[in-house]
Design an enzyme around this catalytic site. Structure first.
Site, short mmCIF file in Angstrom:
data_model
loop_
_atom_site.label_atom_id
_atom_site.label_comp_id
_atom_site.label_asym_id
_atom_site.label_seq_id
_atom_site.Cartn_x
_atom_site.Cartn_y
_atom_site.Cartn_z
N ASP A 127 0.87 -1.18 0.00
CA ASP A 127 0.00 0.00 0.00
C ASP A 127 0.90 1.22 0.00
O ASP A 127 1.59 1.49 0.99
CB ASP A 127 -0.91 0.00 1.22
CG ASP A 127 -2.01 1.06 1.14
OD1 ASP A 127 -1.81 2.07 0.44
OD2 ASP A 127 -3.08 0.87 1.77
N ARG A 173 -0.02 4.41 -0.38
CA ARG A 173 -0.75 5.66 -0.20
C ARG A 173 -0.24 6.48 0.99
O ARG A 173 0.03 5.94 2.05
CB ARG A 173 -2.24 5.38 -0.02
CG ARG A 173 -2.90 4.87 -1.28
CD ARG A 173 -4.33 4.48 -1.06
NE ARG A 173 -4.45 3.30 -0.20
CZ ARG A 173 -5.59 2.72 0.10
NH1 ARG A 173 -6.73 3.20 -0.39
NH2 ARG A 173 -5.62 1.65 0.89
#
Length: 215
Positions: free
Chosen positions: A135, A137
């Site tokens: 991930d 982000r």
């Protein structure tokens, strides 16, 4: 990740009436920004008006072309977006539409990861097999957007604890994390289970057993 991200400012606001395929409509204001940390064109969708003394409801929604636009059943992004707009319009708040396709790895890499998932890897292992973060982000720009909108306290509409943790580290007060609905299909149930087991998303595993994964 900085504790106090640099200030961003509102660039423009424009009214946009929304209409979804099921006929649901909502009036929204779309807000653009100057000075976002990652330089991307994120958009705030302002919906409804919170009652005096209440906390705005906010969702950080990562862009998903396949789910949001084409209705892909391999994820739950499209139904989450539709649900979020209605719930935020009712309570008053903001949906931040963040240009973070594929949990930040981009559209082409996401589709490459899909091919690996078809061979049996889960969504996180597929990213790792491509040499990419599970991930990628970062929500610094999201915190900047909220601050520019005058929102320092909120209820967060999300199953993902990392979103709340990052916002808090960036100086935003998250009072409650409000889970979304469960939008399981035979095509996305393995994906949803992986999110629960590997990144502690608040999706009840029991609700997923009614959807055997497609083989």
């Amino acid at each position: 990740m900085p504790d106090s991200p640099a200030a961003a400012t509102q660039r423009a606001r424009v009214r946009v009436p929304l209409r979804f395929p099921d006929g649901y409509t909502a009036d929204a204001e779309l807000v653009t920004f100057h000075g976002l940390a990652d330089g991307l064109e994120h958009v705030a969708v302002v919906l409804g008006t919170p009652e005096p003394g209440t906390t705005p409801l906010v969702r950080l929604h990562s862009e998903c072309l396949t789910g949001d636009v084409f209705g892909s059943a391999r994820c739950d992004c499209g139904p989450q977006l539709r649900e979020a707009v209605e719930r935020i319009a009712e309570q008053g708040g903001v949906l931040l539409y963040l240009r973070q396709e594929g949990r930040g790895i981009g559209l082409y890499n996401k589709l490459d990861a899909y091919a690996l998932q078809d061979e049996g890897l889960d969504t996180y292992a597929a990213n790792a097999a491509l040499g990419l973060p599970e991930d990628a982000r970062d929500y610094t720009a999201a915190a900047q957007m909220l601050t520019a909108l005058g929102i320092g306290e909120l209820d967060l509409l999300s199953n993902n604890p990392d979103k709340a943790d990052q916002l808090r580290a960036l100086g935003i007060t998250v009072h409650h994390r409000v889970p979304t609905g469960v939008f399981a299909t035979p095509d996305n149930v393995r994906y949803l289970r992986a999110k629960v087991l590997q990144t502690q998303h608040t999706l009840p595993l029991g609700d997923l057993t009614a959807y055997p994964p497609r083989t």
